[in-house]
Design a protein around this motif. Structure first.
Motif, PDB file in Angstrom:
ATOM      1  N   GLY A   1       0.743  -1.275  -0.091  1.00 47.31           N
ATOM      2  CA  GLY A   1       0.057   0.042  -0.032  1.00 47.31           C
ATOM      3  C   GLY A   1       0.815   1.243  -0.106  1.00 47.31           C
ATOM      4  N   ILE A   2       1.942   1.278  -0.584  1.00 48.23           N
ATOM      5  CA  ILE A   2       2.679   2.413  -0.810  1.00 48.23           C
ATOM      6  C   ILE A   2       2.692   2.921  -2.335  1.00 48.23           C
ATOM      7  CG2 ILE A   2       4.162   1.829   1.290  1.00 48.23           C
ATOM      8  CD1 ILE A   2       6.199   1.407  -0.829  1.00 48.23           C
TER       9      ILE A   2
ATOM     10  N   MET B   1       4.161   7.465   2.490  1.00 49.65           N
ATOM     11  CA  MET B   1       2.924   8.023   2.668  1.00 49.65           C
ATOM     12  C   MET B   1       2.252   7.179   3.833  1.00 49.65           C
ATOM     13  SD  MET B   1       2.803  10.811   1.720  1.00 49.65           S
ATOM     14  CE  MET B   1       1.043  10.953   2.346  1.00 49.65           C
TER      15      MET B   1
ATOM     16  N   CYS C   1     -10.485   2.757  -2.014  1.00 48.60           N
ATOM     17  CA  CYS C   1      -9.539   2.835  -1.208  1.00 48.60           C
ATOM     18  C   CYS C   1      -8.240   2.050  -1.393  1.00 48.60           C
ATOM     19  CB  CYS C   1      -9.861   2.656   0.364  1.00 48.60           C
ATOM     20  SG  CYS C   1      -8.571   2.982   1.454  1.00 48.60           S
ATOM     21  N   PRO C   2      -7.188   2.628  -1.688  1.00 44.81           N
ATOM     22  CA  PRO C   2      -5.929   1.817  -2.001  1.00 44.81           C
ATOM     23  C   PRO C   2      -5.251   1.142  -0.581  1.00 44.81           C
ATOM     24  CG  PRO C   2      -5.337   4.164  -2.012  1.00 44.81           C
ATOM     25  CD  PRO C   2      -6.857   4.105  -1.819  1.00 44.81           C
ATOM     26  N   PHE C   3      -5.886   1.644   0.373  1.00 45.70           N
ATOM     27  CA  PHE C   3      -5.099   1.258   1.748  1.00 45.70           C
ATOM     28  C   PHE C   3      -6.220   0.081   2.303  1.00 45.70           C
ATOM     29  CE2 PHE C   3      -4.183   5.558   1.085  1.00 45.70           C
ATOM     30  CZ  PHE C   3      -2.670   5.528   0.823  1.00 45.70           C
TER      31      PHE C   3
ATOM     32  N   GLN D   1      -5.644   6.795   5.547  1.00 48.01           N
ATOM     33  CA  GLN D   1      -4.521   7.791   5.114  1.00 48.01           C
ATOM     34  C   GLN D   1      -5.154   9.346   5.103  1.00 48.01           C
ATOM     35  OE1 GLN D   1      -1.257   6.922   5.689  1.00 48.01           O
ATOM     36  NE2 GLN D   1      -2.215   4.882   6.160  1.00 48.01           N
ATOM     37  N   GLY D   2      -6.275   9.631   5.013  1.00 50.18           N
ATOM     38  CA  GLY D   2      -6.711  10.700   4.869  1.00 50.18           C
ATOM     39  C   GLY D   2      -7.152  11.582   3.456  1.00 50.18           C
ATOM     40  N   CYS D   3      -6.858  10.578   2.409  1.00 56.19           N
ATOM     41  CA  CYS D   3      -6.758  11.431   0.992  1.00 56.19           C
ATOM     42  C   CYS D   3      -8.186  11.962   0.944  1.00 56.19           C
ATOM     43  CB  CYS D   3      -6.216  10.340   0.066  1.00 56.19           C
ATOM     44  SG  CYS D   3      -7.541   9.037  -0.254  1.00 56.19           S
ATOM     45  N   GLY D   4      -9.421  11.412   1.235  1.00 53.98           N
ATOM     46  CA  GLY D   4     -10.467  11.937   1.163  1.00 53.98           C
ATOM     47  C   GLY D   4     -11.182  11.519  -0.127  1.00 53.98           C
ATOM     48  N   THR D   5     -10.547  10.651  -0.854  1.00 53.16           N
ATOM     49  CA  THR D   5     -11.132  10.091  -2.335  1.00 53.16           C
ATOM     50  C   THR D   5     -12.517   9.767  -2.012  1.00 53.16           C
ATOM     51  OG1 THR D   5      -9.023   9.729  -3.118  1.00 53.16           O
ATOM     52  CG2 THR D   5     -11.021   8.816  -4.399  1.00 53.16           C
TER      53      THR D   5
END
Lengths: 155, 326, 488, 669
Positions: free
Chosen positions: D517-518, D539, D602-604, D624-628
């Motif tokens: 997940g990076i 990240m 969500c990629p995480f 991670q808080g990207c908000g997508t």
């Protein structure tokens, strides 16, 4: 405050991601590169956070154009979220055209933290393009369902 | 003391809302028992001037359906607002413009021109109706059409919004029941501006269809495929508005094998309905290649029409103070 | 010069407005019936996928959405040149028959019927459904509600929703029905037949048994010798859902019979600058103004027209009533508008019979209710008989099946000219030397209700509801006298 | 309820005040934004100075401020500063918003009026936004003290040892049979020329013997679950077909094994190994591996020579792959690099012309333990070259292949040149674009080479061919090059060519990145959290990178990154628990309709769907808080702290409050 009437100055709302494009803007600043004052930036964590509502809100509030910027494809700090932003951009653009808003008023710009110069240059270019389009025309809603030409700029 | 007064009115609407109210069948008698029906063109006789004669706020409950297509619609909306304590935007037209709101894709000129140049129209002098026209005998008038169709909320202050095209009869029963209880002090009315007679989430919540991760390589057209009756329509590529549409209808259309067309409008707290669908549909697209994304999007032949089918007049963009000027 | 304005109850509600002008002698020179509404479906349906048309045009009218749903679906079938499988056709017609039974019931008992059952001169307060209940007996109220419930139940079972059905798509429907549903539908249908017969009996006893009513029907005020239009099957029997459009002349002889796709060669719409609604007429006869007779292209499309334009009914019980109808009223064609009420009841019976026929067809529960279109979509016309007249939808699309052009000729619109004529005739016969007969309102109102004009389609008031108010102004336009009367 | 907002405009000396009329802006904010709950607006020379901060703190206390907006430089510089200042005055730090009127305004515009107007817009945007800020507390999660290190090269070894020596447990996973990585293949190391093995082997042995290190060679990571502090990692141990508990590493098995196999991995194809083998003598661990692809027994079903001769019956042909799961709190990725494949440049003839070697082949050639025992000879295995051409930047600094500089090739080539002269006395040509010797002792080494008489030709080699044009070129390799110093095309005949191939990311780096997940850069190097200030973090909280996986670098840099990553991890472990930025998404369970559209956003893998309740939920620690997903939810059921819809939408309104385009007199919205 009152000002003398002056020629059309577009207002552009720009959305940047926290990691690449906002840093590109920072870099443009640190390097004292000059660009048109018409753009006003909003920082998001990621271009993936860009909710089409924000774009509609900007236009509804009187913006003449909207810039969406993020990390280069494959360069996203959240793995691949800028691709999701790109998908939204493509669909959003089609909707805006049907709503009577020229495709030229929405721009997607990929800019890395190192690309301050390109960021500045693209803002100037965009500002001129929008100046040429003139103020957003609310009177004549469009109905063409034609596919808009994608104006994806890779900085 | 006298019974609270009830009014129901239609502006630019189709009459379906009235039918929906009649379709509560015997329950209509409860309304009759609890209220004095003072104004309801479909069901009883009353004169416009009777309403004018009323004191402000004399009408306790007014169910107002229909959008603002012409100056008369607006005039009576203002009047009923003045006379009513509780003004309910009743049905999709009043809440968000509904199908007639699609007219806001076009200018009023385009609309009139189209109607009077159809292939069967015999119109050698290319006549257009005039709001005031001098006949040999004298002037006769008809209302002027608004440049854009407005919602009730864009025209007057609205207390509650009741979505649906038309609102489901069981919801109407519930709402009427609640108001009656409230009037008898047995229940609390919701806060002003609330959406009533509907759920807070979306149609998927009530939809019986099976659902998995959604990844779309190609959008489909319902008539061009054999849809799986068990599986989520969107997963099959059928452009269903269910994920973004407020629940309250018991997912009628998806249950009947048809895609949700969005008549209940946005979910609780959503600012712009279409924006939610743009995000949702973009999110299920399974590609990172611009060309391929465009190819997939070509499968959605009318995105704006689909995403704003009922909501165009009420959309964030069209609600703009600049757009309202038309 | 004097001028009389007849408005709907709420002056500012754009639901139809009548202007009557008198000359110096106080006799009628002209009348204008105005429709002040336009929603622009022909425009904003452009750009939409054709499969949405049955859902969008629904919203033209919430009173007869089923009619628009069907006409749109048939037009969309035609656009794709797709043949709907037998079961699909039957399901649609079954839904449609149930709708017809409901709609005719509503109109007869709540709107039109009271005129007769209570008598045209009965006090307004009594000339309504409650009055009917009072006169015919309490159980009738329950029966009417029951009938509406049953109708809506079938519409919902097949159409997915009570109002604005959603299941018809190009090539058929999105769903079929189960055997359980079929059983239920059949039972309700059988009940509907009894109800229809009961209603005809009531009409028989109360109206035909009463000479004054019969005279009223046969009276001249409501007589126009126009053309009559209706959809007929291959045996020239009345059909609501499918067939060819047949037009008979004032003499009752077939004037033309055409395929839906050829409607434009036969129908044109006249435009007046003082109204938003257009006046359809027979193109090849021509527009001669608001006059009747073989030289005028004005035609009527109502239950009466359908009977006049056909050679009979396709179901046994209805056929018997059909024959009785013409023997009683002196043969075909019947020109008296008030006979529409009777014709409507005969159609009610036919609809109920057809309902049961279809519900008992062994194929009705087959899963074969949709055929996937294969042709490239282009252009198509769909015509059904709406309760208030022949309903035409005509779409053009691009190769993706996205609508590029739309033409609609809506049920009630067909009767715009005849209604205008009836108004003028009523006015002329009742306004003499400036004195306005109190009966005017009632007569005009009855004319309206006979046509059962659905201005949900044209304007938006409900069938027959044309509650009126007359203001008589002097030459200066000051109101001298106000007369009002309301149907209910 | 109404707020009490303080607005602070920084002059930043003349940096801002030089263009923006800061006094006017603060005056305007004080008056025009009063109805937006602004109770105090000040401008000050340097807001970030302690005096400036005290000014804010004083107002917070005396004016009872509930929100603070600072208009100064980029949040990336001083957001923390001002948040801490607020914290110091007992105002929740997240109720402070820093908006940039320097990088975003005064530094990039020249028109003072326009810049001042824009500053006002930016300030009003900040004020509108801060209204909707909420007091946030960092999330705290416990840290599992164990660490996973992926990759047993020098960077991974260094990281593992640092952590293990500090007394915490390490799982070191290596997919080859032995640790050591590329460094184990080298002969000498530049610039000091000490023997690679001599300095590496002791570290490898330490790893092998370390009580705190669980060494998992011949193993691969299959799955990573969990989040910082609490990862659960599934590792597949490939079968060695050796019972390691019985094996003594005596070597009889590979002596007896009849099957020779070309060794493409360690020997870079220059030599052979047996079907049962240890990659090299100093391998750690010492246990061999049976290569079941080439082993006669697995091919024909007979042989088992190794089994017959093994003195401890340690051979086990029935071993199966085994999966184990380990719990760790942090992960360090040190998976290294692949050598650029010189075949991709056909005009250099590698693979067609026998005596064109890659740098790695040449390393083996020089290596005393290599196929030729360290004799630099041509492919025939005996003839020493008389002239050798060394080509720099092969596949690097080249738009057609890799645009970047591989950083090590210059020094490596100089090292080769030295070794050639030292061992064969042959004449050496170096073909270079630029000589880059940026580190300690490198330039000196270059000077030494110049003195040794190595020839340097500045120019990019166009072609390497065996097509002779003149007798002198017969039987030679001719290097066609434009000598840019003398501006002439030259054809230089040599006996042997060494291609200094560059580095590139592992061919499976994308999959591995996904697994953890990076994110990767366009060149597939892993992206650090910050290129300057946070080069070994990613990240994704709890995942660190070290060595060439982050980009080309030499041994000292790799070692420092290994140590740096270890230090970061140790820091985390010492904290026992970690506090995460509270910028996170959360799903309102009431409003979620379970449509599942967010699930693959969500990629995480932070969003999980509860089949039973039919709603989705965000795992706060994984997010991670990207908000997508916030932007993606069709029901508007997902909200994101720190960047909520209300905050952004009001900021838009604020920014548009002064609207240039609509009218000369700005529209007050």
């Amino acid at each position: 405050m009152t000002e003398e009437p002056k020629p059309f100055e577009p207002v552009i709302i720009g959305f940047t991601c926290n990691w690449c494009s906002y840093r590109a803007a920072d870099m443009a600043g640190t390097a004292r590169m000059k660009y048109a004052p018409n753009i006003r930036l909003i920082r998001l964590m990621c271009s993936g956070r860009l909710d089409p509502t924000f774009v509609f809100k900007a236009f509804a509030g009187g913006a003449d154009a909207v810039l969406i910027s993020g990390c280069h494809p494959g360069d996203c700090h959240y793995v691949e979220q800028n691709y999701k932003a790109m998908r939204r951009f493509h669909l959003l653009k089609r909707v805006l055209v049907q709503m009577g808003i020229e495709p030229g008023r929405l721009k997607l710009l990929w800019a890395s933290a190192a690309e301050g110069a390109i960021f500045a240059a693209e803002i100037n270019k965009f500002t001129e393009e929008v100046r040429a389009l003139g103020p957003l025309n609310w009177a004549q809603p469009g109905e063409q369902v034609s596919t808009p030409i994608m104006e994806e700029v890779t900085a | 003391m006298s019974k609270p007064k009830f009014a129901m009115y239609w502006a630019a609407s189709c009459g379906g809302c009235e039918i929906a109210v009649l379709n509560i069948h015997e329950k209509i008698l409860d309304v009759d028992a609890a209220f004095e029906v003072v104004f309801w063109p479909v069901a009883m006789d009353a004169k416009y001037k009777d309403v004018e004669a009323m004191a402000d706020g004399e009408i306790t409950l007014c169910l107002f359906n229909g959008g603002m297509r012409n100056d008369e619609n607006e005039h009576i909306a203002h009047l009923l607002r003045k006379k009513s304590k509780i003004m309910v935007a009743f049905g999709s037209c009043a809440c968000e413009g509904c199908i007639p709101g699609l007219a806001n894709f076009s200018s009023i000129k385009e609309i009139v021109d189209t109607a009077f140049t159809t292939i069967t129209t015999d119109n050698p002098e290319n006549i257009r109706p005039q709001s005031s026209f001098a006949m040999p005998e004298g002037n006769i008038t008809i209302p002027t059409l608004n440049p854009v169709l407005k919602t009730l909320g864009q025209t007057v202050d609205v207390d509650y919004f009741m979505p649906g095209c038309p609102p489901e009869s069981h919801q109407i029963e519930a709402v009427v029941g609640l108001v009656i209880e409230a009037l008898n002090g047995k229940a609390e009315l919701p806060p002003k501006g609330a959406t009533i007679g509907a759920g807070t989430t979306t149609v998927c919540d009530d939809c019986p269809r099976k659902r998995n991760l959604k990844t779309i390589k190609e959008f489909g057209r319902i008539q061009l495929m054999k849809a799986d009756p068990e599986l989520c329509l969107l997963e099959q590529g059928i452009p269903c508005n269910g994920p973004a549409t407020r629940n309250g209808c018991n997912a009628r259309c998806p249950t009947a094998g048809a895609q949700c067309i969005g008549c209940y409008g946005p979910a609780e707290g959503v600012v712009d309905y279409g924006a939610r669908l743009i995000s949702a549909f973009a999110s299920v697209i399974d590609s990172n290649k611009p060309e391929e994304i465009d190819k997939i999007l070509d499968g959605l032949v009318d995105p704006a029409g689909q995403f704003y089918r009922f909501n165009l007049a009420g959309s964030l963009l069209r609600s703009s103070k600049y757009a309202q000027k038309g | 010069m004097q001028r009389i304005t007849i408005d709907p109850i709420t002056r500012l509600e754009g639901h139809g407005k009548i202007e009557i002008f008198l000359n110096e002698q106080g006799n009628v020179t002209n009348t204008y019936f105005q429709i002040p509404e336009l929603r622009g479906f022909e425009r904003f349906c452009v750009g939409r996928p054709v499969e949405e048309m049955p859902l969008l045009t629904n919203r033209i009218c919430g009173v007869c959405p089923e009619a628009h749903h069907m006409a749109a679906a048939k037009a969309a079938d035609a656009v794709y040149k797709v043949e709907v499988p037998h079961t699909g056709k039957m399901l649609r017609e079954l839904l449609y028959s149930a709708f017809y039974a409901t709609d005719h019931t509503t109109h007869f008992y709540a709107l039109g019927g009271p005129d007769f059952i209570m008598g045209p001169d009965a006090p307004v307060a009594e000339r309504n459904i409650l009055g009917v209940i009072h006169k015919v007996g309490l159980e009738i109220g329950g029966k009417v509600i029951q009938m509406r419930k049953y109708g809506h139940t079938v519409v919902e079972m097949i159409g997915g929703r009570k109002v604005h059905p959603c299941t018809s798509i190009p090539g058929g429907l999105t769903k079929g029905i189960t055997e359980e549903q079929r059983k239920e539908i059949e039972q309700m249908g059988r009940w509907a037949i009894e109800f229809a017969q009961f209603s005809l009996q009531a009409f028989n006893d109360i109206v035909l048994g009463n000479k004054t009513y019969v005279d009223l029907i046969l009276g001249d005020i409501y007589t126009h010798k126009t053309y009559y239009m209706g959809l007929v099957d291959e045996k020239n029997k009345v059909n609501f859902y499918d067939g060819k459009v047949r037009v008979v002349g004032p003499d009752g002889k077939e004037y033309v019979k055409y395929e839906p796709k050829d409607y434009a060669a036969n129908i044109a719409e006249h435009v007046e600058p003082w109204t938003y609604l257009k006046f359809p007429y027979l193109k090849n006869v021509g527009w001669k103004g608001f006059v009747d007779g073989p030289e005028s292209g004005v035609y009527m499309a109502t239950p009466l027209s359908r009977l006049n334009a056909s050679d009979g009914m396709a179901t046994p019980l209805a056929q018997v009533e059909y024959e009785k109808f013409y023997s009683t009223l002196g043969g075909k064609p019947v020109h008296q508008r008030l006979a529409i009420h009777w014709a409507r009841l005969i159609e009610l019976l036919y609809a109920a019979e057809r309902w049961v026929e279809l519900a008992t067809d062994p194929e009705i529960t087959s899963p074969n209710f949709h055929a996937i279109p294969t042709a490239v979509p282009s252009e198509g016309v769909g015509i059904v008989e709406a309760p208030r007249g022949t309903l035409t939808h005509h779409y053009w699309t691009d190769e993706r099946g996205v609508v590029t052009k739309v033409n609609l000729i809506v049920g009630t619109t067909n009767n715009y000219a005849p209604i205008t004529m009836s108004i003028k005739k009523a006015a002329e016969s009742l306004i003499k030397k400036g004195n306005v007969n109190e009966g005017l309102l009632n007569m005009v109102e009855m004319a309206f209700r006979a046509y059962d004009p659905c201005f949900g389609c044209a304007t938006h008031s409900l069938p027959g509801r044309m509650p009126l108010e007359i203001t008589i102004r002097d030459a200066q336009g000051n109101p001298i006298n106000t007369l009002s009367q309301f149907c209910d | 309820m109404s707020e009490r907002i303080g607005v602070y405009i920084c002059h930043c000396g003349t940096n801002i005040a030089g263009i923006v009329d800061v006094a006017d802006v603060s005056k305007w904010a004080g008056e025009k934004l009063a109805d937006k709950d602004v109770v105090v607006a000040r401008d000050y020379k340097f807001m970030c100075s302690s005096l400036g901060q005290e000014l804010i703190q004083k107002d917070i206390k005396e004016q009872k401020l509930t929100r603070v907006v600072v208009a100064a430089c980029s949040p990336h510089l001083h957001e923390k500063t001002f948040r801490n200042a607020c914290k110091g005055a007992d105002l929740n730090p997240y109720l402070c918003e820093l908006v940039s009127i320097r990088e975003q305004d005064s530094w990039v515009h020249t028109d003072k009026a326009a810049a001042t107007l824009k500053a006002k817009a930016i300030v009003s945007g900040g004020v509108a936004r801060v209204m909707h800020h909420e007091a946030l507390e960092p999330l705290r999660v416990p840290i599992h003290p164990a660490t996973l290190v992926v990759g047993g090269g020098i960077a991974g070894i260094q990281a593992a040892l640092e952590i293990a020596d500090a007394g915490f447990h390490v799982y070191l996973v290596e997919r080859e049979p032995s640790i050591g990585g590329h460094m184990a293949q080298f002969d000498k190391t530049f610039p000091t020329l000490d023997c690679s093995a001599c300095i590496l082997t002791p570290k490898m042995v330490d790893v092998g013997n370390h009580p705190n290190i669980t060494l998992l060679t011949w193993s691969e990571v299959m799955k990573v679950d969990g989040f910082v502090g609490n990862f659960a990692v599934t590792i597949k141990k490939k079968p060695r077909y050796i019972k390691i508990e019985d094996c003594t590493g005596c070597g009889i098995c590979w002596e007896k094994c009849p099957k020779k196999v070309v060794d493409n991995v360690f020997e870079a194809g220059m030599g052979n190994r047996k079907a049962v083998y240890v990659p090299f003598p100093q391998a750690v661990p010492k246990y061999p591996v049976i290569d079941d692809v080439n082993c006669t027994y697995y091919l024909k079903g007979t042989c088992k020579a190794c089994e017959k001769f093994c003195p401890t019956n340690a051979i086990d042909f029935n071993q199966k792959p085994e999966e184990i799961t380990v719990e760790v709190g942090n992960i360090i990725l040190a998976t290294g690099y692949d050598l650029f494949d010189a075949r991709r440049i056909p005009q250099y003839g590698y693979g067609k012309l026998a005596n064109v070697f890659t740098s790695l082949e040449f390393e083996r050639l020089c290596n005393a333990a290599g196929p030729t025992g360290g004799n630099i000879v041509m492919r025939d295995g005996k003839t020493p070259p008389k002239t050798v051409g060394i080509v720099h930047c092969v596949g690097s600094r080249d738009k057609n292949y890799n645009g970047y500089c591989s950083a090590i090739c210059c020094m490596q080539s100089l090292k080769f040149a030295h070794l050639v002269r030292e061992r064969t006395g042959a004449e050496v040509y170096n073909f270079y674009i630029d000589i880059r010797t940026p580190s300690k002792g490198y330039e000196e080494f270059y000077q030494r080479l110049l003195e040794e008489g190595t020839r340097f030709v500045r120019g990019k080699v166009a072609e390497i061919t065996s097509m002779a044009r003149i007798p002198e070129e017969e039987g030679k390799l001719i290097i066609q090059v434009e000598d840019t110093l003398i501006g002439k095309q030259r054809r230089i005949p040599v006996d042997m060519v060494v291609l200094s191939a560059g580095m590139q990311a592992r061919q499976d780096s994308k999959e591995v990145a996904k697994l953890f997940g990076i994110s990767c850069s366009a060149d597939n190097w892993y992206i650090e959290r910050h290129p300057k200030l946070d080069p070994v973090a990613t990240m994704t909280e709890g995942i660190y990178i070290a060595g060439c996986v982050q980009g080309p670098k030499d041994i000292p840099a790799s070692v420092s990154q290994g140590a740096a990553a270890a230090a970061r991890v140790l820091g985390k472990i010492q904290q026992k628990e970690i506090s995460l930025e509270p910028v996170r998404a959360s799903i309102n369970q009431e409003q979620c309709s379970g449509c599942r559209i967010c699930n693959n956003l969500c990629p995480f893998n932070a969003i999980l769907f509860h089949e039973d309740t039919m709603v989705s939920e965000v795992n706060l620690a994984l997010c991670q808080g990207c908000g997508t997903c916030v932007a993606g939810c069709p029901a508007g059921a997902i909200s994101g702290t720190g960047f909520s819809n209300e905050q952004i939408l009001s900021q838009i309104d604020g920014l548009l409050m002064l609207n240039l385009s609509r009218t000369a007199v700005p529209v007050e919205s």
